[in-house]
Design a protein around this motif. Structure first.
Motif, PDB file in Angstrom:
ATOM      1  N   VAL A 111      -1.807  15.108   4.300  1.00 44.69           N
ATOM      2  CA  VAL A 111      -1.470  13.803   3.734  1.00 44.69           C
ATOM      3  C   VAL A 111      -2.459  12.770   4.249  1.00 44.69           C
ATOM      4  O   VAL A 111      -2.660  12.638   5.459  1.00 44.69           O
ATOM      5  CB  VAL A 111      -0.037  13.381   4.116  1.00 44.69           C
ATOM      6  CG1 VAL A 111       0.251  11.972   3.605  1.00 44.69           C
ATOM      7  CG2 VAL A 111       0.975  14.358   3.537  1.00 44.69           C
ATOM      8  N   GLN A 112      -3.085  12.041   3.351  1.00 43.48           N
ATOM      9  CA  GLN A 112      -3.941  10.931   3.724  1.00 43.48           C
ATOM     10  C   GLN A 112      -3.101   9.669   3.865  1.00 43.48           C
ATOM     11  O   GLN A 112      -2.284   9.364   2.998  1.00 43.48           O
ATOM     12  CB  GLN A 112      -5.040  10.702   2.691  1.00 43.48           C
ATOM     13  CG  GLN A 112      -6.128  11.763   2.678  1.00 43.48           C
ATOM     14  CD  GLN A 112      -7.249  11.402   1.725  1.00 43.48           C
ATOM     15  OE1 GLN A 112      -7.012  10.865   0.651  1.00 43.48           O
ATOM     16  NE2 GLN A 112      -8.471  11.700   2.116  1.00 43.48           N
ATOM     17  N   VAL A 113      -3.298   8.934   4.954  1.00 45.57           N
ATOM     18  CA  VAL A 113      -2.615   7.665   5.160  1.00 45.57           C
ATOM     19  C   VAL A 113      -3.702   6.631   5.427  1.00 45.57           C
ATOM     20  O   VAL A 113      -4.118   6.408   6.560  1.00 45.57           O
ATOM     21  CB  VAL A 113      -1.612   7.743   6.325  1.00 45.57           C
ATOM     22  CG1 VAL A 113      -0.815   6.444   6.434  1.00 45.57           C
ATOM     23  CG2 VAL A 113      -0.665   8.916   6.149  1.00 45.57           C
ATOM     24  N   GLU A 114      -4.166   5.993   4.367  1.00 46.14           N
ATOM     25  CA  GLU A 114      -5.331   5.126   4.455  1.00 46.14           C
ATOM     26  C   GLU A 114      -4.980   3.691   4.816  1.00 46.14           C
ATOM     27  O   GLU A 114      -5.836   2.938   5.275  1.00 46.14           O
ATOM     28  CB  GLU A 114      -6.092   5.154   3.132  1.00 46.14           C
ATOM     29  CG  GLU A 114      -6.626   6.545   2.779  1.00 46.14           C
ATOM     30  CD  GLU A 114      -7.318   6.587   1.433  1.00 46.14           C
ATOM     31  OE1 GLU A 114      -7.188   5.591   0.679  1.00 46.14           O
ATOM     32  OE2 GLU A 114      -7.979   7.596   1.141  1.00 46.14           O
ATOM     33  N   ASP A 115      -3.726   3.276   4.597  1.00 47.51           N
ATOM     34  CA  ASP A 115      -3.284   1.915   4.886  1.00 47.51           C
ATOM     35  C   ASP A 115      -2.067   1.955   5.796  1.00 47.51           C
ATOM     36  O   ASP A 115      -1.404   2.988   5.936  1.00 47.51           O
ATOM     37  CB  ASP A 115      -2.929   1.165   3.595  1.00 47.51           C
ATOM     38  CG  ASP A 115      -4.103   1.049   2.646  1.00 47.51           C
ATOM     39  OD1 ASP A 115      -5.231   0.866   3.132  1.00 47.51           O
ATOM     40  OD2 ASP A 115      -3.882   1.160   1.428  1.00 47.51           O
ATOM     41  N   ASP A 116      -1.739   0.790   6.387  1.00 51.16           N
ATOM     42  CA  ASP A 116      -0.507   0.700   7.153  1.00 51.16           C
ATOM     43  C   ASP A 116       0.549  -0.045   6.329  1.00 51.16           C
ATOM     44  O   ASP A 116       0.353  -0.336   5.142  1.00 51.16           O
ATOM     45  CB  ASP A 116      -0.759   0.046   8.509  1.00 51.16           C
ATOM     46  CG  ASP A 116      -1.023  -1.451   8.418  1.00 51.16           C
ATOM     47  OD1 ASP A 116      -1.137  -1.998   7.297  1.00 51.16           O
ATOM     48  OD2 ASP A 116      -1.127  -2.102   9.472  1.00 51.16           O
TER      49      ASP A 116
END
Length: 606
Positions: A471-476
């Motif tokens: 899973v990519q988590v690019e933002d908070d």
């Protein structure tokens, strides 16, 4: 050299605007709408109306839509058994009404419709029956060719739903079924959007069927809805153990705020749903008791089904346990693909729970509840990574029923767990234990932001490498960029512009006209574009226009350009005469060399 200030005064000339017709009688309105061949605006004159019942069947188009609106927002009050039905209809907007009704009918029902927009209304219904207030589904009793009239791409936005006292939902996303084969196959309405609504005062607790929103239901739970629930505020929504019940696949629930509500956001049925960037606040609401004697808690997210992604959520001050813990992973009574009974509680499997913040809750992550031995299916392939959990009581992680420790069925990676005062890190475990790669016990150095009423990271907060490969988590949670090595939990410390913060009543509902100026879209830029007043009467002022902007357009609610001006001056302000514009919602668009640069929503109200 003396600074020259350019100010342009424009007398607006409207063009490409459809004729507007006024009505006080529902039968006349229905006849006009249903016979329309090229769209149009149909206005109900301000006033109080009893039993205003209207059923529409009109296929408008994107180029020539239909707008049915109150003369002024909130100026039309519909009472008694007033309600609207849209059947096999498309590209129609309904805007600006107050439903203050009594009766046993849905206030708005969509049957086999697409591109219907329900916006800027207030809904309230006094009834003794179980009623679904806004219902999106198929065409009743028209099942031979159910997909000749599919439901899809509808939007419900900027409304207030309030004071629900009986079973039924504020909003129900249903669908159609096909019985032409040997089995009935159910399909959910697809690509609907529910956004910027205010849901409040749903209670007291019923045994079941009083969720504020239900998306899908058990028989259609294997179908894909692609529903988006975003930027909604839920407050004192206590009517059901599930504040929002998701019962289908491939939906997104993001950037919503839940305050002082008994129950949880429940992934009850379905697979591949995403829960991203939501805020959950107990808000000091005490543990309660339902009329039937059940204990009521403020809760977070409860999870069943496969392949869900739960990231960047913030949970504070919740007192829930068992069904209602901040993150709840009970056992199941069925396994996905192995039971034809779709109403069961299918065990969670291949679920990713990452970058969530749990702070100052009574409990933390709870695992293994078996509902008095009724659930015996273990979890499978659960990943819990990069979360931040801190609290001063009970346990940050608890195996609720000791015999149900899931051990290696759950992978723990790079979580910050910081128990304080009387809290424990882990209780009830028989096989689960944490090493320093799974749960790091260190101070997160959070500070309380008084402006937003949330705990946030600081420059002293530790950073961990991203521990989830799938899973990519690019933002908070605030929409700021999250680097590969970032703070655990929902918030990454950053000086970037903030896009998303907890919602307040001013951010949602009929009066939240200017989305980009709400806390959900703030950037705190002192030189940002200023458009005022909003609502505007005869003059609209546009200040702080960036020097790169070359064109300004004003677009009405039907998508037609009613004003256009090319700009050349280096420093620009603009005064627009809006006398000739009808009351309603407009979009101001600014372009940089033909590329869209900025958008603002404004209201004209004479």
């Amino acid at each position: 050299m003396k600074k020259i200030h350019f100010s342009i005064f424009i007398f607006l000339v409207s063009f490409n605007v459809s004729a507007q017709l006024y009505f006080t009688d529902p039968d006349d309105l229905v006849e006009a709408v249903n016979s329309s061949l090229d769209g149009g605006t149909f206005i109900i004159t301000d006033g109080v109306y009893q039993d205003f019942e209207a059923s529409f069947e009109a296929m408008a188009t994107a180029d020539n839509p239909i707008l049915i609106k109150a003369e002024t927002v909130g100026g039309v009050i519909l009472q008694g058994e007033s309600h609207f039905v849209f059947k096999k209809s498309a590209f129609i907007s309904l805007q600006g009404f107050i439903f203050d009704c009594q009766g046993e009918e849905s206030l708005i029902k969509l049957e086999g419709c697409n591109n219907i927009r329900i916006s800027r209304n207030v809904f309230e219904l006094k009834t003794t029956e179980s009623v679904k207030w806004v219902f999106v589904g198929g065409v009743w009793n028209d099942n031979t060719y159910p997909f000749s009239y599919p439901s899809h791409n509808n939007r419900i936005d900027h409304n207030t739903f309030q004071n629900k006292e009986t079973p039924g939902h504020y909003i129900t996303i249903d669908g159609s079924f096909d019985n032409t084969g040997s089995d009935e196959v159910y399909y959910q309405s697809q690509h609907d959007v529910i956004d910027h609504n205010y849901f409040k005062n749903n209670g007291p607790r019923a045994a079941n069927e009083q969720e504020s929103i239900r998306v899908g239901w058990s028989e259609m739970s294997l179908s894909s809805g692609y529903t988006i629930l975003e930027h909604n505020l839920f407050e004192n929504c206590d009517g059901d153990p599930e504040i929002v019940s998701i019962k289908s696949c491939d939906n997104i629930i993001r950037h919503n705020t839940f305050k002082a509500s008994y129950g949880t956001l429940s992934l009850r049925h379905g697979n591949r749903n995403r829960v991203v960037g939501n805020y959950f606040f107990g808000d000091g609401k005490p543990i309660g008791t339902s009329p039937a004697g059940a204990t009521l808690y403020t809760g977070g997210i409860r999870i069943y089904g496969a392949d869900h992604v739960i990231v960047n959520n913030y949970m504070e001050g919740l007192n829930g346990t068992r069904w209602d813990a901040p993150i709840t992973l009970t056992l199941g009574d069925a396994i996905n693909g192995q039971s034809a009974n779709l109403s069961k509680h299918f065990r969670a499997e291949r679920v990713t729970i990452a970058y969530n913040t749990l702070v100052n809750n009574s409990h933390g992550i709870e695992i293994g509840f078996d509902n008095n031995n009724n659930y015996n299916k273990d979890l499978k392939d659960i990943t819990i990574a990069n979360n931040l959990i801190t609290g001063s009581e009970n346990s940050l992680v608890e195996i609720v029923d000791t015999d149900n420790d899931q051990g290696e069925l759950i992978s723990w990676k790079s979580n910050l767990m910081y128990p304080t005062s009387n809290a424990n890190l882990l209780t009830g475990a028989t096989t689960t234990s944490f090493d320093n790669s799974e749960a790091i016990n260190e101070n997160p150095f959070l500070v309380f932001n008084n402006n937003r009423n949330i705990w946030q990271t600081t420059g002293s907060s530790p950073t961990y490498d991203h521990a989830v490969s799938n899973v990519q988590v690019e933002d908070d949670i605030e929409g700021q960029q999250r680097p590969t090595a970032s703070n655990p939990g929902a918030d990454h410390f950053s000086s970037d512009d903030i896009r998303f913060t907890p919602l307040t009543p001013s951010d949602v509902g009929p009066n939240a006209y200017n989305d980009t100026n709400t806390s959900a879209y703030s950037n705190n830029n002192p030189s940002e574009l200023i458009i005022f007043p909003n609502p505007a009467n005869d003059l609209l002022y546009v200040n702080n226009i960036d020097s790169k902007i070359t064109k300004v357009e004003v677009i009405n609610s039907e998508g037609k350009i009613v004003f256009r001006l090319n700009l050349k001056a280096v420093e620009k302000s603009l005064t627009i005469n809006t006398t000739n514009l009808v009351n309603g919602l407009y979009i101001v668009k600014l372009y940089e060399n033909e590329f869209h640069n900025q958008t603002k929503k404004i209201i004209i109200q004479h």
